[in-house]
Design a protein around this motif. Structure first.
Motif, PDB file in Angstrom:
ATOM      1  N   TYR A  42      17.569 -43.453  -4.101  1.00 51.11           N
ATOM      2  CA  TYR A  42      17.100 -43.803  -2.760  1.00 51.11           C
ATOM      3  C   TYR A  42      18.165 -44.592  -2.004  1.00 51.11           C
ATOM      4  O   TYR A  42      18.450 -44.312  -0.838  1.00 51.11           O
ATOM      5  N   LEU A  43      18.754 -45.594  -2.662  1.00 56.04           N
ATOM      6  CA  LEU A  43      19.766 -46.415  -2.012  1.00 56.04           C
ATOM      7  C   LEU A  43      20.989 -45.587  -1.614  1.00 56.04           C
ATOM      8  O   LEU A  43      21.537 -45.763  -0.518  1.00 56.04           O
ATOM      9  N   LYS A  44      21.399 -44.681  -2.469  1.00 57.62           N
ATOM     10  CA  LYS A  44      22.545 -43.819  -2.168  1.00 57.62           C
ATOM     11  C   LYS A  44      22.252 -42.953  -0.940  1.00 57.62           C
ATOM     12  O   LYS A  44      23.076 -42.849  -0.028  1.00 57.62           O
ATOM     13  N   ALA A  45      21.063 -42.349  -0.906  1.00 55.82           N
ATOM     14  CA  ALA A  45      20.683 -41.511   0.239  1.00 55.82           C
ATOM     15  C   ALA A  45      20.586 -42.338   1.515  1.00 55.82           C
ATOM     16  O   ALA A  45      21.025 -41.895   2.583  1.00 55.82           O
ATOM     17  N   TYR A  46      20.038 -43.543   1.416  1.00 61.75           N
ATOM     18  CA  TYR A  46      19.927 -44.415   2.581  1.00 61.75           C
ATOM     19  C   TYR A  46      21.308 -44.753   3.125  1.00 61.75           C
ATOM     20  O   TYR A  46      21.542 -44.682   4.329  1.00 61.75           O
ATOM     21  N   GLU A  47      22.222 -45.124   2.237  1.00 60.74           N
ATOM     22  CA  GLU A  47      23.562 -45.496   2.672  1.00 60.74           C
ATOM     23  C   GLU A  47      24.337 -44.313   3.247  1.00 60.74           C
ATOM     24  O   GLU A  47      25.143 -44.492   4.156  1.00 60.74           O
ATOM     25  N   GLN A  48      24.094 -43.132   2.740  1.00 62.06           N
ATOM     26  CA  GLN A  48      24.758 -41.948   3.303  1.00 62.06           C
ATOM     27  C   GLN A  48      24.313 -41.721   4.749  1.00 62.06           C
ATOM     28  O   GLN A  48      25.100 -41.285   5.584  1.00 62.06           O
ATOM     29  N   GLU A  49      23.063 -42.028   5.032  1.00 61.18           N
ATOM     30  CA  GLU A  49      22.537 -41.817   6.374  1.00 61.18           C
ATOM     31  C   GLU A  49      22.824 -42.986   7.311  1.00 61.18           C
ATOM     32  O   GLU A  49      23.086 -42.788   8.500  1.00 61.18           O
ATOM     33  N   HIS A  50      22.763 -44.215   6.792  1.00 59.12           N
ATOM     34  CA  HIS A  50      22.831 -45.401   7.645  1.00 59.12           C
ATOM     35  C   HIS A  50      24.066 -46.264   7.433  1.00 59.12           C
ATOM     36  O   HIS A  50      24.240 -47.245   8.158  1.00 59.12           O
ATOM     37  N   GLY A  51      24.883 -45.957   6.476  1.00 65.47           N
ATOM     38  CA  GLY A  51      26.042 -46.790   6.169  1.00 65.47           C
ATOM     39  C   GLY A  51      25.745 -47.773   5.048  1.00 65.47           C
ATOM     40  O   GLY A  51      24.596 -47.962   4.640  1.00 65.47           O
ATOM     41  N   GLU A  52      26.800 -48.402   4.583  1.00 66.09           N
ATOM     42  CA  GLU A  52      26.693 -49.308   3.450  1.00 66.09           C
ATOM     43  C   GLU A  52      25.758 -50.480   3.748  1.00 66.09           C
ATOM     44  O   GLU A  52      25.772 -51.045   4.839  1.00 66.09           O
ATOM     45  N   ILE A  53      24.956 -50.829   2.765  1.00 65.91           N
ATOM     46  CA  ILE A  53      24.095 -51.998   2.855  1.00 65.91           C
ATOM     47  C   ILE A  53      24.932 -53.185   2.400  1.00 65.91           C
ATOM     48  O   ILE A  53      25.384 -53.239   1.258  1.00 65.91           O
ATOM     49  N   VAL A  54      25.160 -54.132   3.307  1.00 62.21           N
ATOM     50  CA  VAL A  54      25.970 -55.298   2.992  1.00 62.21           C
ATOM     51  C   VAL A  54      25.064 -56.372   2.409  1.00 62.21           C
ATOM     52  O   VAL A  54      24.049 -56.733   3.005  1.00 62.21           O
ATOM     53  N   THR A  55      25.437 -56.885   1.231  1.00 65.83           N
ATOM     54  CA  THR A  55      24.652 -57.920   0.569  1.00 65.83           C
ATOM     55  C   THR A  55      25.431 -59.229   0.558  1.00 65.83           C
ATOM     56  O   THR A  55      26.651 -59.237   0.639  1.00 65.83           O
ATOM     57  N   GLU A  56      24.706 -60.325   0.457  1.00 63.29           N
ATOM     58  CA  GLU A  56      25.336 -61.636   0.353  1.00 63.29           C
ATOM     59  C   GLU A  56      25.798 -61.847  -1.072  1.00 63.29           C
ATOM     60  O   GLU A  56      25.131 -61.421  -2.018  1.00 63.29           O
ATOM     61  N   GLU A  57      26.925 -62.484  -1.239  1.00 67.26           N
ATOM     62  CA  GLU A  57      27.454 -62.764  -2.589  1.00 67.26           C
ATOM     63  C   GLU A  57      26.818 -63.995  -3.168  1.00 67.26           C
ATOM     64  O   GLU A  57      26.434 -64.886  -2.554  1.00 67.26           O
TER      65      GLU A  57
END
Length: 57
Positions: A42-57
């Motif tokens: 799901y995350l891979k498909a989401y990022e392909q459509e919307h771009g990388e999900i940026v997370t806090e370190e």
């Protein structure tokens, strides 16, 4: 796959859980691994459509 920092309880309706259990059995995976693969997919498909999900370190 790493160890989860904090366990998370996931509540699924009975029919969804039956389907996950069936897929896991067909794929010879644990239910946990089947759910991990589903979330990663799901995350891979989401990022392909919307771009990388940026997370806090």
């Amino acid at each position: 796959m790493g160890v989860q920092e904090v366990p998370y309880s996931l509540r699924l309706d009975p029919q969804t859980m039956k389907k996950i259990r069936t897929l896991a059995k067909l794929e010879r995976r644990s239910i946990n691994m089947q759910l991990c693969i589903a979330v990663e997919s799901y995350l891979k498909a989401y990022e392909q459509e919307h771009g990388e999900i940026v997370t806090e370190e």
